[in-house]
Scaffold this motif. Structure first.
Motif, mmCIF file in Angstrom:
data_model
loop_
_atom_site.group_PDB
_atom_site.id
_atom_site.type_symbol
_atom_site.label_atom_id
_atom_site.label_comp_id
_atom_site.label_asym_id
_atom_site.label_seq_id
_atom_site.Cartn_x
_atom_site.Cartn_y
_atom_site.Cartn_z
ATOM 1 N N PHE A 1 5.315 27.202 -58.870
ATOM 2 C CA PHE A 1 6.644 27.443 -59.440
ATOM 3 C C PHE A 1 7.722 26.736 -58.619
ATOM 4 O O PHE A 1 8.622 26.094 -59.158
ATOM 5 C CB PHE A 1 6.906 28.946 -59.482
ATOM 6 N N MET A 2 7.614 26.833 -57.298
ATOM 7 C CA MET A 2 8.632 26.236 -56.422
ATOM 8 C C MET A 2 8.673 24.719 -56.549
ATOM 9 O O MET A 2 9.740 24.107 -56.494
ATOM 10 C CB MET A 2 8.363 26.635 -54.963
ATOM 11 N N LEU A 3 7.503 24.112 -56.717
ATOM 12 C CA LEU A 3 7.456 22.645 -56.837
ATOM 13 C C LEU A 3 8.199 22.150 -58.072
ATOM 14 O O LEU A 3 8.621 20.978 -58.120
ATOM 15 C CB LEU A 3 6.000 22.159 -56.879
ATOM 16 N N SER A 4 8.356 23.029 -59.055
ATOM 17 C CA SER A 4 9.059 22.639 -60.278
ATOM 18 C C SER A 4 10.571 22.592 -60.070
ATOM 19 O O SER A 4 11.281 21.927 -60.835
ATOM 20 C CB SER A 4 8.738 23.627 -61.410
ATOM 21 N N PHE A 5 11.070 23.292 -59.042
ATOM 22 C CA PHE A 5 12.523 23.412 -58.873
ATOM 23 C C PHE A 5 13.036 22.934 -57.508
ATOM 24 O O PHE A 5 14.220 22.638 -57.374
ATOM 25 C CB PHE A 5 12.938 24.885 -59.069
ATOM 26 N N PHE A 6 12.142 22.875 -56.495
ATOM 27 C CA PHE A 6 12.593 22.538 -55.145
ATOM 28 C C PHE A 6 11.823 21.339 -54.595
ATOM 29 O O PHE A 6 10.767 20.972 -55.113
ATOM 30 C CB PHE A 6 12.410 23.734 -54.198
ATOM 31 N N GLU A 7 12.373 20.775 -53.541
ATOM 32 C CA GLU A 7 11.684 19.672 -52.871
ATOM 33 C C GLU A 7 10.448 20.197 -52.142
ATOM 34 O O GLU A 7 10.358 21.370 -51.786
ATOM 35 C CB GLU A 7 12.623 19.001 -51.867
ATOM 36 N N LEU A 8 9.503 19.275 -51.895
ATOM 37 C CA LEU A 8 8.219 19.624 -51.265
ATOM 38 C C LEU A 8 8.401 20.283 -49.905
ATOM 39 O O LEU A 8 7.649 21.198 -49.528
ATOM 40 C CB LEU A 8 7.364 18.354 -51.135
ATOM 41 N N LYS A 9 9.438 19.862 -49.162
ATOM 42 C CA LYS A 9 9.633 20.378 -47.801
ATOM 43 C C LYS A 9 9.806 21.893 -47.767
ATOM 44 O O LYS A 9 9.472 22.546 -46.773
ATOM 45 C CB LYS A 9 10.838 19.702 -47.141
ATOM 46 N N TRP A 10 10.289 22.481 -48.889
ATOM 47 C CA TRP A 10 10.533 23.924 -48.895
ATOM 48 C C TRP A 10 9.245 24.729 -48.837
ATOM 49 O O TRP A 10 9.229 25.852 -48.322
ATOM 50 C CB TRP A 10 11.366 24.312 -50.122
#
Length: 395
Positions: free
Chosen positions: A154-163
């Motif tokens: 889910f995070m990869l859909s909205f945030f950069e990979l570093k997060w």
């Protein structure tokens, strides 16, 4: 057991570290998709970390037996924190070399963390609670896998990979804090003689002296045949049915089955003798591998994965209790390191064999081969146990 603060620390720690681990795994795959075009090169990069874990395994086992388990777990947590720093450099420089350093450091930390944790469990739980604690520890790991992979995707859909790696870093810091709260009585470790601490080579003679341990180690090969081929088999079934939906259903059914098996294990174990339970589970798992012959029918594919998940949810905690009680405590660190090394090697062999067999003889042929191997091993050791009058129990 549930009033013991150490139990909650272990379970919370297992859940937290699982979140960080799976966030990192999803991040690694995304990073490699960007910078590594070859699938073969991706497999080589992943193998570097696994190889590092194998190399340090003997040393890790020896150190765990010679040191305080809490200290080892905390140092492993620091190793994980350092590993994420390497990944930040990899993202900044777009360098695969730094990612390899990340994987190597992470696997070395895991080579210390897992055996130390498995050695701690019999120190904090009463004998009658061991099977329950081992089951819930694996449930915590399963839940963290489900939540970790879903949240990372889910995070990869909205945030950069570093997060993803920022979260992993925070989680591993939290793991260090959580494990610092452990209260263990490790005075006996300090009074062990040098002879008792021994070296890694003494593990094999010890296993030969304990036929129950040897049989259980071999029987663990049976679920590993299914687990090592797990992702490739799901992809193949998805390809057969030309549906991505069924792959999600298979993962879900297996995960739910695993948690139900682990949750209900105590009730089953109270009614069934340990040896009978283990051999019955091995027969069921072998039968589910044979059921892959019918995987072209969605119903049978779902049944195979669901029953396998339930059986493995019972099987692994049972084997862990046998190891924790049958293996002398002064060998725990070395033995669990040895077991993890065997798991890694067998897993890789099964993974490669699965790929080859799926190409040559298809899913049905692979299921037939794995099923025959599993049922033959189970039958052979069942007759051996009866002939030698080996009593398989956890005490």
């Amino acid at each position: 057991m549930w009033r013991n603060r150490n139990v909650w620390i272990i379970l919370l720690g297992e859940f937290v570290v699982g979140l960080g681990l799976w966030a990192g795994i999803i991040g690694n795959l995304a990073f490699m998709q960007e910078v590594v075009p070859s699938d073969f090169h991706k497999s080589l990069i992943i193998s570097c970390g696994i190889l590092a874990g194998l190399v340090v395994g003997p040393m890790a086992g020896r150190i765990i037996d010679q040191s305080k388990k809490k200290t080892v777990v905390q140092m492993a947590s620091i190793g994980r924190i350092i590993s994420v720093l390497f990944m930040f450099i990899a993202l900044y420089t777009n360098s695969v070399i730094w990612m390899i350093l990340f994987l190597i450091t992470l696997q070395i930390a895991a080579a210390f963390y897992m055996p130390a944790l498995q050695s701690i469990i019999p120190m904090i739980a009463k004998e009658q609670d061991l099977i329950t604690l081992n089951a819930w520890q694996m449930n915590a790991r399963t839940i963290s896998r489900i939540i970790g992979t879903a949240a990372a995707g889910f995070m990869l859909s909205f945030f950069e990979l570093k997060w993803l790696y920022i979260i992993s870093f925070i989680v591993y810091l939290g793991m260090f804090v959580i494990t610092s709260l452990l209260q263990l009585d490790e005075a006996s470790t300090e009074t062990m003689t040098n002879k008792e601490k021994g070296n890694f080579k003494e593990v094999l003679p010890m296993i030969k002296e304990h036929p129950v341990v040897l049989m259980t180690l071999v029987l663990m090969l049976i679920p590993t045949l299914f687990l090592g081929s797990f992702n490739l088999v799901i992809m193949k079934i998805s390809e057969i049915h030309q549906s991505t939906t069924i792959s999600g259903l298979l993962y879900t059914v297996e995960g739910i089955g695993f948690m139900l098996g682990a949750a209900g294990l105590k009730m089953i174990a109270d009614r069934v003798q340990m040896g009978t339970l283990l051999f019955s589970l091995a027969f069921i798992i072998g039968s589910m591998e044979l059921l892959l012959l019918l995987a072209e029918t969605p119903f049978f594919a779902l049944v195979a994965f669901g029953v396998f998940g339930f059986s493995v949810g019972c099987f692994f905690p049972t084997t862990m209790v046998i190891f924790q009680k049958q293996v002398p405590k002064q060998f725990h660190g070395r033995f669990f390191s040895f077991r993890n090394m065997i798991d890694s090697v067998v897993f890789q062999i099964v993974l490669l064999s699965t790929g080859m067999m799926l190409d040559l003889i298809g899913l049905s042929g692979m299921g037939l081969v794995f099923g025959i191997i599993s049922l033959s091993l189970t039958t052979t050791f069942l007759f051996y146990a009866k002939k030698k009058n080996v009593v398989m129990h956890a005490h």
